[in-house]
Design a protein around this motif. Sequence first.
Motif, PDB file in Angstrom:
ATOM      1  N   TYR A   1       0.845  -1.195   0.000  1.00  0.00           N
ATOM      2  CA  TYR A   1       0.000   0.000   0.000  1.00  0.00           C
ATOM      3  C   TYR A   1       0.881   1.246   0.000  1.00  0.00           C
ATOM      4  O   TYR A   1       1.888   1.320   0.699  1.00  0.00           O
ATOM      5  CB  TYR A   1      -0.914   0.009   1.230  1.00  0.00           C
TER       6      TYR A   1
ATOM      7  N   ALA B   1      -5.218   2.375   2.112  1.00  0.00           N
ATOM      8  CA  ALA B   1      -5.095   1.801   3.449  1.00  0.00           C
ATOM      9  C   ALA B   1      -5.322   2.886   4.500  1.00  0.00           C
ATOM     10  O   ALA B   1      -5.044   4.069   4.248  1.00  0.00           O
ATOM     11  CB  ALA B   1      -3.732   1.156   3.648  1.00  0.00           C
TER      12      ALA B   1
ATOM     13  N   VAL C   1     -13.773  -3.689   3.474  1.00  0.00           N
ATOM     14  CA  VAL C   1     -12.444  -3.896   4.057  1.00  0.00           C
ATOM     15  C   VAL C   1     -12.152  -5.397   4.000  1.00  0.00           C
ATOM     16  O   VAL C   1     -12.987  -6.212   4.387  1.00  0.00           O
ATOM     17  CB  VAL C   1     -12.410  -3.408   5.522  1.00  0.00           C
ATOM     18  N   PRO C   2     -10.986  -5.814   3.495  1.00  0.00           N
ATOM     19  CA  PRO C   2      -9.865  -5.031   2.950  1.00  0.00           C
ATOM     20  C   PRO C   2      -9.914  -4.891   1.427  1.00  0.00           C
ATOM     21  O   PRO C   2      -8.950  -4.410   0.830  1.00  0.00           O
ATOM     22  CB  PRO C   2      -8.653  -5.858   3.373  1.00  0.00           C
TER      23      PRO C   2
ATOM     24  N   ALA D   1      -7.540  -1.233   3.073  1.00  0.00           N
ATOM     25  CA  ALA D   1      -7.023  -2.007   4.207  1.00  0.00           C
ATOM     26  C   ALA D   1      -7.136  -1.178   5.479  1.00  0.00           C
ATOM     27  O   ALA D   1      -7.217   0.055   5.440  1.00  0.00           O
ATOM     28  CB  ALA D   1      -5.575  -2.407   3.956  1.00  0.00           C
TER      29      ALA D   1
ATOM     30  N   SER E   1      -8.219  -7.614   8.286  1.00  0.00           N
ATOM     31  CA  SER E   1      -8.575  -6.302   7.748  1.00  0.00           C
ATOM     32  C   SER E   1      -7.416  -5.621   7.025  1.00  0.00           C
ATOM     33  O   SER E   1      -7.631  -4.705   6.231  1.00  0.00           O
ATOM     34  CB  SER E   1      -9.068  -5.387   8.874  1.00  0.00           C
ATOM     35  N   CYS E   2      -6.191  -6.083   7.284  1.00  0.00           N
ATOM     36  CA  CYS E   2      -5.021  -5.503   6.627  1.00  0.00           C
ATOM     37  C   CYS E   2      -4.710  -6.171   5.290  1.00  0.00           C
ATOM     38  O   CYS E   2      -3.848  -5.711   4.545  1.00  0.00           O
ATOM     39  CB  CYS E   2      -3.802  -5.604   7.540  1.00  0.00           C
ATOM     40  N   GLY E   3      -5.410  -7.265   5.005  1.00  0.00           N
ATOM     41  CA  GLY E   3      -5.145  -8.008   3.775  1.00  0.00           C
ATOM     42  C   GLY E   3      -4.545  -9.364   4.025  1.00  0.00           C
ATOM     43  O   GLY E   3      -4.417 -10.163   3.101  1.00  0.00           O
TER      44      GLY E   3
END
Length: 343
Positions: A186, A245, A268-269, A273, A334-336
């Motif tokens: 990101y 993000a 999300v994501p 993200a 949620s961050c990938g």
Amino acid sequence: MRVRKSLPKKKATLEDVARAAGVGPMTVSRTINGHPYVATETAKRVLAAVRQLGYRPNHAARVLTGQLSKTIGLIVPDLADSFFSIVSHAVQEAAREAGYIAWLAASNGDPSIEEAQIEEMTHHPVDGILLVPANSQSKYLKAVVSGSTPLVTIDRPIDGVLTDSVEVENRAGARIAVEHLIGHGYKKIACVVMNSHLQPVKQRIAGYEECLRHANLSRRKVVLSDQNAQEVLSKLFASPDRPDALFTANNSSTICVIKTLRSLKIKVPRDVALIGFDDVDFYTLLNPPVTTIRQPAVELGRTSTRLLLQKIKSMPSTSSARTVLPVTLMIRESCGCKQEVTT
């Protein structure tokens, strides 16, 4: 025959003690609060007057008997906040194990309420106070620090004065979070904040900015409130330079962002993200589970209680202790990432 009722005996005041001892009220106050710079003979006269007049404010009684109240005060901004409720429970447990009772109060984030609570606690039998300041810049806090009641701050140190404090790695934790997002590839990472005046949030913003500067990426701070979240995030994601993000700097901003993104139909994501700072149990139940920086809330409460009890039992000192506890990256989806990991 009429029986006259005897009038209740007038309670002696600090000024009565001062007149009887031939000193000023300030000297009486210093004596009964254990101030080290009162001459021995003067202290003897004051304490003799205290006994003679039956003057017994809480602090004086403790000085005369040589005993502690075995009670500490704890003031937090909001008991409904899961972070502060966990800290409060840990304080109560640590105090109980040491034979103390914790007097718990919530300031609702209002410095005037907090000031009144501190005043009440210092005039009642508390041996020390644990405080999460509503505003670390409040001027009255300097007088509290220099007073006779031991004080330890939790989470938010007081600006401009040295005092004992227990904090976490706010700046380093923010860098860990943003570095994780950069590791995913990101490049347009926005920092979303609420209550940006708070010291821990300022440190997290600084960590976010340091990390992006080091990576030669542009920085974008977005300040939210419950009232403007819909409008601000709608404009943010409608812009040509929309973020890929988000780093949310505290629980309130994380929860607000999750609710608002859902109403805007932003996934999300898939669409953006997300990593938050602070962790609560229900984040694991959301879809997707939320990646966060977890603070050691239990250890914050227990460590601050131990430090305060040490101050209560030790001689007065001009030195201060600053304890900084590590944080943990809780990797979820949620961050990938595809599974939960702790780093």
